[in-house]
Design a protein around this motif. Sequence first.
Motif, PDB file in Angstrom:
ATOM      1  N   VAL A  12      44.178  14.503  51.228  1.00 55.66           N
ATOM      2  CA  VAL A  12      44.439  13.110  50.852  1.00 55.66           C
ATOM      3  C   VAL A  12      45.939  12.885  50.640  1.00 55.66           C
ATOM      4  O   VAL A  12      46.494  11.872  51.076  1.00 55.66           O
ATOM      5  CB  VAL A  12      43.609  12.729  49.603  1.00 55.66           C
ATOM      6  N   PHE A  15      47.592  12.657  53.944  1.00 57.78           N
ATOM      7  CA  PHE A  15      47.278  11.372  54.576  1.00 57.78           C
ATOM      8  C   PHE A  15      48.179  10.261  54.036  1.00 57.78           C
ATOM      9  O   PHE A  15      48.776   9.503  54.808  1.00 57.78           O
ATOM     10  CB  PHE A  15      45.802  11.020  54.344  1.00 57.78           C
ATOM     11  N   GLN A  41      39.370   3.816  56.459  1.00 58.13           N
ATOM     12  CA  GLN A  41      38.472   4.903  56.866  1.00 58.13           C
ATOM     13  C   GLN A  41      38.696   5.296  58.323  1.00 58.13           C
ATOM     14  O   GLN A  41      38.637   6.484  58.661  1.00 58.13           O
ATOM     15  CB  GLN A  41      37.017   4.509  56.614  1.00 58.13           C
ATOM     16  N   GLU A  43      41.601   5.015  59.927  1.00 57.23           N
ATOM     17  CA  GLU A  43      42.874   5.753  59.903  1.00 57.23           C
ATOM     18  C   GLU A  43      42.651   7.172  59.387  1.00 57.23           C
ATOM     19  O   GLU A  43      43.211   8.130  59.926  1.00 57.23           O
ATOM     20  CB  GLU A  43      43.909   5.039  59.031  1.00 57.23           C
ATOM     21  N   PHE A  44      41.840   7.314  58.345  1.00 57.68           N
ATOM     22  CA  PHE A  44      41.565   8.626  57.789  1.00 57.68           C
ATOM     23  C   PHE A  44      40.815   9.488  58.804  1.00 57.68           C
ATOM     24  O   PHE A  44      41.107  10.687  58.946  1.00 57.68           O
ATOM     25  CB  PHE A  44      40.779   8.498  56.475  1.00 57.68           C
ATOM     26  N   PHE A  47      43.202  10.768  61.273  1.00 53.17           N
ATOM     27  CA  PHE A  47      44.032  11.793  60.644  1.00 53.17           C
ATOM     28  C   PHE A  47      43.296  13.137  60.562  1.00 53.17           C
ATOM     29  O   PHE A  47      43.833  14.172  60.958  1.00 53.17           O
ATOM     30  CB  PHE A  47      44.446  11.326  59.239  1.00 53.17           C
ATOM     31  N   ARG A  59      31.547  10.835  60.270  1.00 54.53           N
ATOM     32  CA  ARG A  59      31.714   9.606  59.494  1.00 54.53           C
ATOM     33  C   ARG A  59      30.376   8.906  59.424  1.00 54.53           C
ATOM     34  O   ARG A  59      29.615   8.904  60.389  1.00 54.53           O
ATOM     35  CB  ARG A  59      32.755   8.699  60.154  1.00 54.53           C
ATOM     36  N   VAL A  97      34.664   6.924  49.959  1.00 60.65           N
ATOM     37  CA  VAL A  97      35.939   6.196  49.883  1.00 60.65           C
ATOM     38  C   VAL A  97      35.667   4.751  49.488  1.00 60.65           C
ATOM     39  O   VAL A  97      34.776   4.106  50.050  1.00 60.65           O
ATOM     40  CB  VAL A  97      36.676   6.236  51.245  1.00 60.65           C
TER      41      VAL A  97
END
Length: 179
Positions: A12, A15, A41, A43-44, A47, A59, A97
């Motif tokens: 995190v 990120f 989410q 973007e994460f 990453f 996801r 998240v």
Amino acid sequence: MKTDFQFTLALVEDFFQQPAIQSRLQLITQHRITGWEIWLQVEFACFIDTYPEIGNWYRECQYDIDKRRSNTRKSMAIDFAFRRKHTNKDKYIALEVKQSLSTTQCIHNLFKDVEKVWHMKSSEDDLRSMWCLGIHPSSSQVEVRNTVMKYAKKYDFELDNGCIEYQLIEGTDWGFTLF
């Protein structure tokens, strides 16, 4: 080897240290953009897809609900499940998240997600640990910790004090809480 909490915290932190993420969060503040949790989410996901220590990830992982614990829903989804490289291939770290313009509401919503995961069928449980990530306006360490502990008590969840982290996101008016 890092604990799951230490690993997730480092992930995190990496990120949010990205200049592109910081500048987008500034833009969100400047233009008072709301409803950006899904963007974050995505973007994460991009990453962690290239993060060298992630073996694989999912996801919106779907799990069945244990009908003995809840009869209102049949299934639920976890925002992220990922596996560290060189760890058990069938055990994942879960990450929920949330984003909110209110620190209190953000943390409360995360605890509601923990409660949701608590209803998962044990036969489907492939999680080695679960963590919550909240993105909210910058706040004080004391306020964040008190809010987390208040909701932990309300929802009857035991938390390790060493596994509650709040940090400002550099160059923004935002902070993140991980527990």
